[in-house]
Scaffold this active site. Sequence first.
Site, mmCIF file in Angstrom:
data_model
loop_
_atom_site.group_PDB
_atom_site.id
_atom_site.type_symbol
_atom_site.label_atom_id
_atom_site.label_comp_id
_atom_site.label_asym_id
_atom_site.label_seq_id
_atom_site.Cartn_x
_atom_site.Cartn_y
_atom_site.Cartn_z
ATOM 1 N N ALA A 69 -13.450 -35.134 13.881
ATOM 2 C CA ALA A 69 -13.513 -33.734 14.321
ATOM 3 C C ALA A 69 -13.471 -32.815 13.107
ATOM 4 C CB ALA A 69 -12.364 -33.422 15.268
ATOM 5 N N SER A 194 -12.780 -35.273 19.174
ATOM 6 C CA SER A 194 -12.425 -36.457 18.379
ATOM 7 C C SER A 194 -12.072 -37.616 19.305
ATOM 8 C CB SER A 194 -11.215 -36.099 17.498
ATOM 9 O OG SER A 194 -10.863 -37.187 16.688
ATOM 10 N N HIS A 196 -10.159 -40.351 18.737
ATOM 11 C CA HIS A 196 -8.825 -40.981 18.705
ATOM 12 C C HIS A 196 -7.752 -40.179 19.439
ATOM 13 C CE1 HIS A 196 -6.632 -38.863 15.299
ATOM 14 N NE2 HIS A 196 -7.849 -38.505 14.982
ATOM 15 N N THR A 232 -26.130 -43.660 8.903
ATOM 16 C CA THR A 232 -26.250 -44.692 9.939
ATOM 17 C C THR A 232 -25.089 -44.576 10.910
ATOM 18 O OG1 THR A 232 -27.287 -46.139 8.315
ATOM 19 C CG2 THR A 232 -26.421 -47.195 10.313
ATOM 20 N N CYS A 315 -0.838 -33.359 11.382
ATOM 21 C CA CYS A 315 -1.856 -33.343 10.332
ATOM 22 C C CYS A 315 -1.276 -32.860 9.005
ATOM 23 C CB CYS A 315 -3.020 -32.448 10.732
ATOM 24 S SG CYS A 315 -3.990 -33.173 12.054
#
Length: 372
Positions: A69, A194, A196, A232, A315
Amino acid sequence: MIYLDYQATTPVAPEVEKAMAPWVADKFANPHSPSRWGHEAEAAIEVARRHVERAIDLDGGSVAFTGSATEAINWALKGSVERAPLKRSRIITVATEHAAVLDTCEWLAGCGIDLTVLPVKRDGLLDLELLDRELDESVLLVAVMLVNNEIGVLQPIAEIANMAHGVGALMFCDAVQGLGRLTIPQGPDLVAVSAHKIHGPKGIGALWMREGAEPAPFIHGGGQERGLRSGTLSPQLCVGFGAAAKLASERCDLDYDHVQRLWAAATKALGPDWVINGSTAQRYHGNLNIRRDGVDAARVLADLRNIAFSLGSACASGSGRPSHVLRALELDHREARSSIRLGFGRYTTQDELVDACSQIAAAAREQERLLA
Ligand code: PLP
């Protein structure tokens, strides 16, 4: 361990692990190569993309996968600035946003963007009259999150998007803590999510873009993701995100009701001596950020090593930075130091939560006794 740190990350769902397994070793083809195996991987990624889009459930746009994110946020903000007409040179955001938004905005300010960071009221909510006074034709983008990661407060995204559109500005919403937990309101032009935080794997996020509001490419290279985000794609991560999103859509009401019951049980087990940080009405109830006068929360955390919970923003933890969110609520240093965040959800049982809350309350009482 009793895990009560759902805002930092969530346990991977067993269904997600199972869906990812074949793509970890056996199905290793590059999803962008023209072989049959490449096409199979590409098809699995497209199914996953639909699941993520359905979980976001906004009209008139599509999703590009990103590495996190944080990347989606950087891309949305920097790419929108790059695409903006010359007369629009201003970004408005809010003091309680995640560091991924605030730091990116600061970086853009260093490059010449005019930045306005609005304060919040003491309950953590944005004052819409204040926003209204700030909005004019020079504004390029308004960035406001749906659910705050530290205090769980919910901002009125639909109204904010409406106001931004009223002056021709874009609206960006960080919905990382809202996806799968609440309905994302219609209105934003760009939305970051996000995997997770919804029981999916780490290392993958997405940017939802309204058609016509796509930011300029941020990562250049092989032209993947419609030329907007090169690199990729990882079939295992995309499939894992897709499985988590599908599960979140299917279980949204169930998970919501479970969280409501957990909140009631937790607040009862903690007792009346704790104050809730942030609005009690406009919030997501899987985030319980509380404080108790005189308590040293860091000591509670150190005393209770069998419980995983957080002091401030997960965070920012470890960075030594005091919580910018609690400061924005005008909590003084002592109040911020006595604050803890409990985060719970799908796999939290009522028994373990009540047990943890009782241990936390007992540890706080013990501190008070020693100080008396
Ligand atoms: N925005 C919010 C509100 C968050 O809580 C987080 C992570 O904690 C992020 C953004 C960043 O997400 P990611 O870990 O995918 O980079």
